[in-house]
Design an enzyme around this catalytic site. Structure first.
Site, PDB file in Angstrom:
ATOM      1  N   ARG A 134       6.304 -17.242   2.353  1.00 16.96           N
ATOM      2  CA  ARG A 134       5.578 -16.113   2.928  1.00 16.96           C
ATOM      3  C   ARG A 134       6.310 -15.614   4.177  1.00 16.96           C
ATOM      4  O   ARG A 134       6.943 -16.405   4.897  1.00 16.96           O
ATOM      5  CB  ARG A 134       4.177 -16.588   3.292  1.00 16.96           C
ATOM      6  CG  ARG A 134       3.249 -15.568   3.919  1.00 16.96           C
ATOM      7  CD  ARG A 134       2.697 -14.625   2.914  1.00 16.96           C
ATOM      8  NE  ARG A 134       1.389 -14.092   3.329  1.00 16.96           N
ATOM      9  CZ  ARG A 134       0.932 -12.905   2.961  1.00 16.96           C
ATOM     10  NH1 ARG A 134       1.659 -12.129   2.196  1.00 16.96           N
ATOM     11  NH2 ARG A 134      -0.268 -12.506   3.349  1.00 16.96           N
ATOM     12  N   THR A 423       1.070  -7.117  -5.116  1.00 14.37           N
ATOM     13  CA  THR A 423       2.031  -8.166  -5.382  1.00 14.37           C
ATOM     14  C   THR A 423       2.629  -8.007  -6.766  1.00 14.37           C
ATOM     15  O   THR A 423       2.298  -7.098  -7.509  1.00 14.37           O
ATOM     16  CB  THR A 423       1.354  -9.549  -5.337  1.00 14.37           C
ATOM     17  OG1 THR A 423       0.177  -9.494  -6.130  1.00 14.37           O
ATOM     18  CG2 THR A 423       0.995  -9.969  -3.955  1.00 14.37           C
ATOM     19  N   VAL A 442       5.662  -7.178  -1.246  1.00 17.39           N
ATOM     20  CA  VAL A 442       5.952  -6.485   0.018  1.00 17.39           C
ATOM     21  C   VAL A 442       4.659  -5.918   0.599  1.00 17.39           C
ATOM     22  O   VAL A 442       4.670  -5.141   1.546  1.00 17.39           O
ATOM     23  CB  VAL A 442       7.000  -5.360  -0.151  1.00 17.39           C
ATOM     24  CG1 VAL A 442       8.373  -5.940  -0.469  1.00 17.39           C
ATOM     25  CG2 VAL A 442       6.568  -4.337  -1.189  1.00 17.39           C
ATOM     26  N   ASN A 443       3.523  -6.279   0.006  1.00 15.53           N
ATOM     27  CA  ASN A 443       2.178  -5.904   0.434  1.00 15.53           C
ATOM     28  C   ASN A 443       1.783  -4.543  -0.126  1.00 15.53           C
ATOM     29  O   ASN A 443       1.716  -4.387  -1.335  1.00 15.53           O
ATOM     30  CB  ASN A 443       2.019  -5.980   1.943  1.00 15.53           C
ATOM     31  CG  ASN A 443       0.589  -6.272   2.350  1.00 15.53           C
ATOM     32  OD1 ASN A 443      -0.186  -6.810   1.573  1.00 15.53           O
ATOM     33  ND2 ASN A 443       0.229  -5.927   3.566  1.00 15.53           N
ATOM     34  N   GLU A 462       3.561  -6.960   5.878  1.00 17.63           N
ATOM     35  CA  GLU A 462       2.708  -8.142   5.772  1.00 17.63           C
ATOM     36  C   GLU A 462       1.919  -8.431   7.039  1.00 17.63           C
ATOM     37  O   GLU A 462       0.938  -9.186   7.013  1.00 17.63           O
ATOM     38  CB  GLU A 462       3.574  -9.353   5.414  1.00 17.63           C
ATOM     39  CG  GLU A 462       3.007 -10.248   4.362  1.00 17.63           C
ATOM     40  CD  GLU A 462       2.746  -9.542   3.042  1.00 17.63           C
ATOM     41  OE1 GLU A 462       1.559  -9.292   2.741  1.00 17.63           O
ATOM     42  OE2 GLU A 462       3.692  -9.256   2.310  1.00 17.63           O
ATOM     43  N   GLY A 515      -2.801  -8.139  -6.948  1.00 21.99           N
ATOM     44  CA  GLY A 515      -3.986  -7.304  -6.771  1.00 21.99           C
ATOM     45  C   GLY A 515      -4.843  -7.629  -5.579  1.00 21.99           C
ATOM     46  O   GLY A 515      -6.061  -7.458  -5.625  1.00 21.99           O
TER      47      GLY A 515
END
Length: 613
Positions: A134, A423, A442-443, A462, A515
């Site tokens: 992350r 995602t 990448v959000n 993020e 999602g």
């Protein structure tokens, strides 16, 4: 630290010649999509609906292995250029090529400018691995950094967390790769695709169409998406390539490692930091140098123990820990494990009540999560993994009454849950009994909207997944102190890549989703449909899904008509407020069935098609 939030985004806004008020900038046209929505994850031009009559051809079967992802193009490339080309190549090797390929093609939702999580399983139990790659908050971050400009967490350089995808892939390759394929051979096919180009598919075409106003205003940075006449973005069916990003990949391939991406002395790292700072970011070369992943054992849970659950008995669930929501998923499965098989139970009253109530308690569990930075979960996380938590929840779920509790506070959420975003998920199995479940992002669509035209890297936003101090939601629930931005901290994610092993320790189900906040409930519902309801994988993914995250206090249903009037009425009688919500989650999974791999991608929601060999 800064005189005004406007200063942070000034270069971005000046570039598009807009007057800017930092308190309302998200209302300006540039920060809205073509359909008038704010920057988010919804690809609205793409028709997304579940189905009760899935095309059988979307179930792919293979004797040796399978890849379930958003892109058949990438699955076929990975199989031909890695798994079939190199004898002995395994799922960890394949995950490198597959992930980079998806980031190359579907650059609106993933790429090396982002990060994620991977769970790897091996026939040898001691070889199971979880890697948290992350993104991390830059060293200059602090919990009040968005106080003057809350929406600066969504757009521009300040929203960028230090990318982790490449280091995560290299760690997986180093620690669990077969040793039969060199790093160069895993990356070079993706770089060649970037040079040669590909035909724009429906999902990418819809995303470009949606963000056309912004991309054209910023066409100097985003020139690779502009059509030949220069009057718009490229459309579905047209050809696109990314030679600058391909150049970056070839540098990494020839180096034999991920080092150029994180080396303060290398032009790749220097260019990325320059691009982020140009648009108000605080990421530094030292932040890149300091970036590290967290490697540990996956979270683990035994479910369905005993002969009464045959043929799906004595299963082991492996899922993600760290800053993900794997612990919440584990807590939910422990609750549902107290209930027996409900053959054909999909949308039957009792089974659906148990599932929805468990979703609500799973949301409560998730409110206690956050990046704890160690292999040993802290006390507040151990609480939701304990048998005491499971017993408490079972006592609250009254299956004889079928009535949800009238107030959300009865579910004991600790803090407000953040709302993570888009995602891409991939599941891989190989002929050696290894499996990979990997989710990366990448959000929001196109991340921070910052693209470095020199390296071709598109950066995440993020930082928006952190809670913001001093902000309570409309219910008066405070933001989570476990999820405030701090130097080096990773924001909480709804991600929960999961592998279910059979009684022999072999992969039986490899599953994950994209999602946002619907990820964990979608993974949970897919697992329940597979083992509790004994649904085939095709139907388990294609059929309409439901979602409850406790707050807001309503039950989302993907399609009211498909679920049926009687079921909707029954749910209302149970006390649920029903809201129809078009699909926001995408599930990609592989199941072992009679010694054959069954792979299904969520074609109905993102046009994915699996690949097998």
């Amino acid at each position: 630290m800064w005189s005004s939030a406007w200063c942070l985004l000034a270069p971005l806004v000046q570039a598009i010649q807009l007057e800017f008020d930092h308190k309302s900038h998200m209302q300006d046209p540039i920060f809205r999509t073509r359909n008038g929505d704010q920057h988010n994850i919804d690809i609205d031009p793409l028709l997304r609906q579940p189905t009760l009559t899935p095309d059988p051809s979307l179930l792919k079967t293979g004797d040796n292995g399978a890849i379930s992802s958003d892109l058949e193009l990438c699955g076929n490339l990975t199989i031909s250029q890695v798994l079939q080309k190199f004898p002995g190549a395994n799922a960890a090797d394949a995950a490198v090529t597959q992930t980079l390929c998806i980031g190359m093609v579907n650059f609106f939702n993933s790429g090396v400018g982002g990060g994620g999580y991977v769970v790897f399983s091996s026939p040898q139990e001691e070889e199971h691995l979880f890697v948290d790659f992350r993104e991390r908050a830059p060293n200059a971050s602090h919990e009040n950094m968005f106080e003057d400009c809350p929406d600066c967490s969504k757009v521009g350089g300040l929203s960028v967390g230090v990318p982790g995808e490449l280091r995560g892939l290299y760690t997986l390759y180093n620690e669990r790769g077969s040793g039969k394929v060199d790093w160069y051979s895993l990356i070079e096919p993706v770089a060649q695709l970037g040079y040669q180009g590909w035909e724009i598919g429906e999902a990418l075409g819809a995303s470009l169409q949606l963000y056309e106003p912004f991309l054209m205003k910023m066409s100097r940075d985003w020139s690779f998406v502009v059509n030949s006449t220069g009057n718009g973005v490229k459309k579905t069916g047209e050809w696109i390539n990314r030679p600058r990003f391909a150049d970056t990949l070839m540098v990494l391939a020839r180096n034999g490692s991920d080092a150029p991406f994180y080396d303060p002395g290398h032009w790749i790292a220097q260019s990325m930091v320059k691009a982020v700072k140009k648009y108000g970011g605080i990421m530094t070369l030292q932040d890149l140098a300091d970036y590290s992943v967290v490697s540990s054992k996956p979270l683990q849970l035994k479910i369905r123990s005993g002969f009464e659950f045959m043929p799906d008995n004595d299963l082991t669930v492996l899922t993600s820990g760290g800053s993900s929501s794997g612990a919440a998923l584990i807590s939910a499965l422990a609750i549902l494990d107290r209930y027996g098989t409900s053959l054909g139970g999909d949308y039957m009253d009792g089974a659906t009540f148990q599932l929805v109530e468990t979703m609500k308690w799973m949301a409560s569990a998730r409110s206690r999560l956050g990046d704890f930075g160690t292999d040993i979960p802290p006390k507040h996380v151990q609480e939701v993994l304990s048998s005491n938590w499971t017993e408490m929840v079972i006592n609250f779920i009254d299956s004889s009454n079928l009535q949800t509790m009238e107030n959300w506070t009865f579910y004991r959420p600790a803090y407000e849950m953040n709302d993570p975003h888009g995602t891409s998920h991939l599941s891989i199995v190989d002929s050696h009994g290894n499996a990979v479940s990997l989710t990366t992002t990448v959000n929001l669509l196109f991340g921070s909207l910052v693209h470095d035209p020199v390296t071709g890297v598109i950066f995440n936003n993020e930082m928006d997944d952190f809670s913001q101090a001093g902000r309570s939601n409309s219910f008066g629930l405070a933001a989570s102190r476990y999820n405030y931005p701090m130097p080096g901290k990773r924001p909480l994610s709804s991600t929960s890549p999961t592998i279910v092993l059979n009684e022999l320790g072999r992969p039986d189900l490899v599953v994950g989703a994209s999602g946002g906040s619907r990820i964990t409930t979608s993974v949970l519902q897919t697992i329940v449909r597979t083992y509790w309801y004994r649904m085939p994988l095709l139907e388990a993914i294609a059929y309409p899904r439901i979602h409850h995250q406790l707050l807001p206090d309503h039950l989302e249903v993907e399609n009211l008509t498909m679920v049926g009037e009687m079921t909707i009425h029954a749910l209302q009688e149970m006390g649920y407020k029903i809201k129809e919500q078009p699909p926001k989650s995408v599930v990609n999974a592989i199941r072992s069935y009679s010694a054959v791999w069954h792979a299904v991608s969520d074609y109905w929601r993102k046009r994915g098609v699996s690949a097998v060999y």
